[in-house]
Design a protein around this motif. Structure first.
Motif, short mmCIF file in Angstrom:
data_model
loop_
_atom_site.label_atom_id
_atom_site.label_comp_id
_atom_site.label_asym_id
_atom_site.label_seq_id
_atom_site.Cartn_x
_atom_site.Cartn_y
_atom_site.Cartn_z
N LYS A 172 107.11 54.60 36.89
CA LYS A 172 108.51 54.65 37.26
C LYS A 172 108.80 56.08 37.68
N ILE A 173 109.35 56.24 38.86
CA ILE A 173 109.67 57.57 39.35
C ILE A 173 111.15 57.64 39.68
N TYR A 174 111.65 58.86 39.82
CA TYR A 174 113.05 59.08 40.16
C TYR A 174 113.11 59.91 41.42
N ARG A 175 113.82 59.42 42.41
CA ARG A 175 113.94 60.13 43.68
C ARG A 175 115.00 61.21 43.58
N ILE A 176 114.65 62.41 43.97
CA ILE A 176 115.60 63.51 44.08
C ILE A 176 115.89 63.66 45.56
N ASN A 177 117.11 63.29 45.97
CA ASN A 177 117.43 63.35 47.40
C ASN A 177 118.13 64.67 47.73
N ASN A 178 118.66 64.78 48.93
CA ASN A 178 119.22 66.05 49.41
C ASN A 178 120.43 66.55 48.62
N ILE A 179 121.13 65.67 47.92
CA ILE A 179 122.32 66.13 47.19
C ILE A 179 122.14 66.09 45.68
N THR A 180 120.98 65.67 45.20
CA THR A 180 120.75 65.59 43.76
C THR A 180 120.57 66.98 43.18
N LYS A 181 121.25 67.22 42.07
CA LYS A 181 121.10 68.48 41.33
C LYS A 181 121.02 68.14 39.86
N LEU A 182 119.92 68.57 39.21
CA LEU A 182 119.68 68.28 37.80
C LEU A 182 119.64 69.57 36.99
N LYS A 183 120.17 69.53 35.77
CA LYS A 183 120.18 70.69 34.88
C LYS A 183 119.33 70.36 33.65
N PHE A 184 118.49 71.33 33.25
CA PHE A 184 117.67 71.14 32.06
C PHE A 184 118.55 71.06 30.82
N PRO A 185 118.16 70.25 29.84
CA PRO A 185 118.95 70.18 28.60
C PRO A 185 118.87 71.50 27.83
N ASP A 186 119.90 71.81 27.07
CA ASP A 186 119.97 73.07 26.33
C ASP A 186 118.84 73.23 25.32
N LEU A 187 118.30 72.15 24.81
CA LEU A 187 117.23 72.28 23.82
C LEU A 187 115.95 72.88 24.41
N LEU A 188 115.87 72.99 25.74
CA LEU A 188 114.71 73.61 26.37
C LEU A 188 114.93 75.08 26.73
N ASN A 189 116.09 75.62 26.36
CA ASN A 189 116.33 77.05 26.62
C ASN A 189 115.21 77.88 26.00
N HIS A 190 114.76 78.87 26.75
CA HIS A 190 113.71 79.81 26.34
C HIS A 190 112.30 79.21 26.41
N TYR A 191 112.17 77.96 26.82
CA TYR A 191 110.83 77.40 27.04
C TYR A 191 110.31 77.92 28.38
N THR A 192 108.99 77.93 28.51
CA THR A 192 108.35 78.32 29.76
C THR A 192 107.93 77.07 30.51
N LEU A 193 108.31 76.99 31.77
CA LEU A 193 107.94 75.85 32.60
C LEU A 193 106.48 75.99 33.00
N LEU A 194 105.67 74.99 32.70
CA LEU A 194 104.24 75.06 32.99
C LEU A 194 103.83 74.27 34.22
N ALA A 195 104.46 73.11 34.41
CA ALA A 195 104.04 72.24 35.51
C ALA A 195 105.04 71.11 35.68
N PHE A 196 104.86 70.35 36.74
CA PHE A 196 105.64 69.13 36.91
C PHE A 196 104.83 68.09 37.66
N HIS A 197 105.28 66.86 37.53
CA HIS A 197 104.60 65.73 38.16
C HIS A 197 105.47 65.22 39.31
N SER A 198 104.82 64.89 40.40
CA SER A 198 105.53 64.41 41.58
C SER A 198 104.74 63.28 42.22
N TRP A 199 105.48 62.33 42.78
CA TRP A 199 104.82 61.28 43.57
C TRP A 199 105.71 60.97 44.77
N ASN A 200 105.49 61.69 45.85
CA ASN A 200 106.20 61.39 47.09
C ASN A 200 105.66 60.09 47.65
N ASN A 201 106.54 59.28 48.19
CA ASN A 201 106.12 57.97 48.67
C ASN A 201 107.10 57.45 49.71
#
Length: 164
Positions: A58-87
Motif C-alpha cells: 500500500k503506497i500513498y501518493r504525494i502530489n504537487n500540493i501535498t504537504k506533510l509534517k512529521f509528528p512531534d514524537l520524532l523531534n531530534h531524530y535523525t532521518l536515515l532513509a525513506f521508501h518510494s515506489w513511483n508508478n
C-alpha cells in the motif's frame, strides 16, 4: 549432530552460567514513520494498492500540493532513509510511461524534506526503492515537512538563490 546433542545432555552439569558483563546498550532507537502517521498540512493523500511479481504494498501518493509534517514524537531524530515506489497507477499527470529499465531510471520525481535549518531534496526513479540519506546529518525538528519538489529547488540551491 545427534551425537553432539547426546554428549551435551550427558555433560550439562559441567556447564557454567555465563559471567555477567557490565555493558551499556547504546543502540539507537529506530522509528518508522508512514505518511498516515504524519500530519497532513495541505492537499491529500491517496492510498494506492500496487504489486508486482515480488512486492505487494500500500503506497500513498504525494502530489504537487501535498504537504506533510512529521509528528512531534520524532523531534531530534535523525532521518536515515525513506521508501518510494513511483508508478503509473491512477496518474493524472501526462507523461510517457517507461517501457524498460533505462526509461525507468530516467523518469523520476523529487521531494523536499525541510526543517527549520536544513533543506534536502531527493530524486526517486520510476521504481520501488529504498533511498539512504547518508550524505547529510538531517535532524527532524517540530517544523520538518515533506512536499513535492515541483519547482526544482536543487537547481536554485546550486546557483545560490536560496540560502539556508
Amino acid at each position: 549432530m545427534r551425537n553432539l546433542g547426546i554428549n551435551i545432555i550427558k555433560n550439562i552439569d559441567y556447564f557454567q552460567l555465563s559471567k555477567f558483563i557490565d555493558c551499556k546498550n547504546d543502540n539507537p532507537k529506530f522509528k518508522i514513520c508512514t505518511p498516515v502517521d504524519m500530519k497532513l498540512i495541505e492537499g491529500n493523500l491517496k492510498l494506492i494498492h500496487i504489486n508486482n511479481s515480488v512486492y505487494d504494498e500500500k503506497i500513498y501518493r504525494i502530489n504537487n500540493i501535498t504537504k506533510l509534517k512529521f509528528p512531534d514524537l520524532l523531534n531530534h531524530y535523525t532521518l536515515l532513509a525513506f521508501h518510494s515506489w513511483n508508478n503509473k497507477e491512477d496518474r493524472k499527470e501526462n507523461f510517457n510511461i517507461p517501457q524498460n529499465w533505462n526509461q525507468c531510471i530516467k523518469t523520476y520525481s523529487s521531494i523536499i524534506i525541510q526543517s527549520k535549518t536544513q533543506i534536502l531534496t531527493k530524486e526517486m526513479a520510476f521504481l520501488n526503492q529504498f533511498i539512504n540519506i547518508n550524505s547529510i546529518d538531517f535532524k527532524i525538528d517540530n517544523e520538518t515537512i515533506i512536499t513535492n519538489n515541483n519547482v526544482n529547488i536543487i537547481l536554485m540551491l546550486q546557483f545560490g538563490i536560496i540560502k539556508r
